[in-house]
Write an enzyme that holds these catalytic residues in place. Sequence first.
Site, short mmCIF file in Angstrom:
data_model
loop_
_atom_site.label_atom_id
_atom_site.label_comp_id
_atom_site.label_asym_id
_atom_site.label_seq_id
_atom_site.Cartn_x
_atom_site.Cartn_y
_atom_site.Cartn_z
N THR A 172 -0.49 2.77 15.13
CA THR A 172 -0.08 3.33 16.40
C THR A 172 0.96 4.36 16.37
O THR A 172 1.69 4.77 17.16
CB THR A 172 0.87 2.10 17.13
OG1 THR A 172 1.98 1.90 16.52
CG2 THR A 172 -0.08 0.96 17.49
N PHE B 231 -9.21 1.61 14.42
CA PHE B 231 -9.48 2.04 15.81
C PHE B 231 -8.56 2.81 16.33
O PHE B 231 -8.45 3.21 17.54
CB PHE B 231 -9.49 0.81 16.63
CG PHE B 231 -10.88 -0.14 16.61
CD1 PHE B 231 -11.80 0.19 15.67
CD2 PHE B 231 -11.16 -1.22 17.30
CE1 PHE B 231 -13.21 -0.48 15.71
CE2 PHE B 231 -12.23 -1.90 17.13
CZ PHE B 231 -13.30 -1.49 16.24
N ASP C 103 0.89 -1.46 0.08
CA ASP C 103 -0.08 0.04 0.12
C ASP C 103 0.83 1.40 0.00
O ASP C 103 1.91 1.26 0.35
CB ASP C 103 -0.89 -0.01 1.17
CG ASP C 103 -0.09 0.06 2.59
OD1 ASP C 103 0.97 -0.59 2.59
OD2 ASP C 103 -0.67 1.08 3.33
N GLU C 104 0.36 2.20 -0.47
CA GLU C 104 1.05 3.56 -0.39
C GLU C 104 2.40 3.90 -0.80
O GLU C 104 3.35 4.00 -0.03
CB GLU C 104 0.74 4.20 1.30
CG GLU C 104 -0.59 4.45 1.64
CD GLU C 104 -0.70 4.82 3.06
OE1 GLU C 104 -1.63 5.31 3.51
OE2 GLU C 104 0.31 4.48 3.93
#
Length: 766
Positions: free
Chosen positions: A480, A441, A346-347
Amino acid sequence: MSFCLVKRVFLMLTAGLICHASWAQATKYPIIPYPTTLVEKEGQFTITVKTNLSLAKNAASFVNEANQLKAIIKNATGITLSSQKSKGGSGILFQQDPGINNPEGYRLAITPELVTITAKTPTGMFRATQTLRQLLPVKAISSQSVTIPAVEIKDEPMYTWRGMHLDVSRHFFSVEYLKKYIDLLALYKMNKLHLHLTDDQGWRIEIKKYPKLTEQGAWRTFNNQDSTCMKRAKDNPDFEIDTKHIVQKDGKTMYGGFYTQQQMKDIIAFAAARHIEIIPEIDMPGHMMAAIKAYPYLSCSGNTGWGKDFSTPICPCNEATYQFAQDVYTEIIDLFPSEYIHLGADEVEKTSWAQADVCKELMQKEGIKNVNELQSYFVHRMEKFFHSKGKKLIGWDEILEGGINPSAIVMYWRSWVPQAPIKAAKNGNQVIMTPGTPLYFDSPPDKNSIYNVYHFQVVPKGLTDIEGKAIIGAQANIWTEYIPSEKRADYMFMPRMTALSEVLWTHKDLYESYQSRLIQHYDRLETMGVHYRIPDLTGFTGENVFTDQAVLTVQKPLQELSIRYTTDGTLPQVTSPVLPSSLTIKTPSTIKVAAFTQSGSRGDIYTLSYKQETYAEPASVANPVQGLQCTYYPEYFLNTIQIKTKNAAGTSVVKTVVVPQEATAGSFGLTYRGYLNIPETGVYSFYLTCDDGGILRIAGREVVNNDGQHSAIEKSGQVALKKGLQPIEIDFIEGGGGYALKLQYSLGNEAPKDIPASWLVQPQNK
């Protein structure tokens, strides 16, 4: 039932939040996720020191689960179950039934005389033990005996992929915390742990062939994410960076850590005993800065750094890259028994590929038309390698962009690309749903978060029933960057995860019942040392106004909480004064309020501003017509103030506060102008939910400031208004990645509700 729980439920009943029937069953059977079928029975089974646990002749494969249930009962009650039947004793029987279709399915029959647990596989048997675990008292009143209610349960999950993700790269987490995390997943019948082990900010798994990956790549000096956490820690100690992961190295203060392969084997075994599969992610070709710094030859130029959007990736046009990748994944595959390997993909900052001569040569040789196809070339080669090792490839949904094989599994996360999971399913790929809204989340939770997760639709619209079978489940992700401590991690995913567990296992709308059952899980989480998010306090807004005086009456969601406050700008502590049942405010002031559990754990800190206002006079508008004027600015904005510096692309009329269809750019700004037809004089509360940012002004007064780039959060404020037409202004920005915009109001003690379309008017165009 404990006295605290009685008080808590009574409060919920009197508040009208649950009905008596729902409460009665939830109190008796507080199981999350709720079973497929549950039939109440009379009586209860009593566990005593004479209770034995035995395995039927065909149940020898359930020894591990039997020992775990013994440990669960010992920890919960202090009672050690016997393996031998004693005279006058009760019994728990494990038995196998090959006829149960679902490998995670089970049957549980509890009578006053016997507990019978039937499953086809050890996995099903383990899921049953977790149901029993939730029926046991949180704290044993007596060490002599405990009771569990009689019941008949037939249970199996709706989806095979019920996952949670944890990023240990941006901030690192100890072996002990991973085990605690896994145990919580097991309690709520989740079955997959997606472990994000590497990224730009740190390489967290030992690779013996490339020792510098952890010698160098596992450590960093403090970065901008760390400094943001340090700033936030001044108001919230949950943001304090864990000192266990800070060392002095070569005269520098370094943050980091990694798991040795032996430590990871221990974690994997711990998870396997709880029938949780750990899926490792080594993210490539992008997000590889930590590896490239250790081994510079991995990039096309030999350099690393940041491009336009993301970090410089590894080079898919050098054979040395593939040798490195295969060496790394060989050790990962030898370590992790999972049938899946997550490639990431991804990215990816592809500009360095477009500029590299070696890539131009490869693209010409292989007939590759663009850099998206070049990424697919890399993904195809890695998938072929994974298949040679008997593994299945998972990638983030960007792997669709240059074309993929139907055998690859797509993890959908970009909620602003709603066609991605549909495209993947129609291509024959299995799909795991992880959209940023509502399943990231790491986005700060608010009072709507649990509701939004519980009502998440797993199968997207646009698929036939047959195509929908390609959706194998979902998971929530925890990135995180701004979660530097174990306490903050607990807060971010609990109790949100309980809602997701019920969505994926039960797949029925039992929200009222779920709310009732969840109430009883807070004591269990407290006992387990989980720093869960305390439910929201209510009865106020963020910005409050009064004309004469205001009365602050905080409504507690859990009766045993203590509400403490300060008026001097300091943060509430466990030693701060207890907030009285009603507090009268007659002068402008700022009050900080927080809830504390019995163990002293503090919930969110609410800063309540009070200011005195006169009622705003209404405007005079001749012949108003329904709707607001909405002006569209297709630009990227960091905040709403910047909208004024750009030219509008067009104006439309909207009948409600919604994003108009004309707003199709990836990033944009909107302004809404008109009047609110206020039906009666009073102090009104307004609630503005934005993703990204917005500001609400009424009668020329700023009511809600929810500005800036952030995920969907609600902020609230008040304004004193006279009956009649009051000018309204809303400025809103969307930075990219999916938008949310909602405006609600309340008057007095009523619950927030949508603004009626009849309230929104504008002057008639001449």
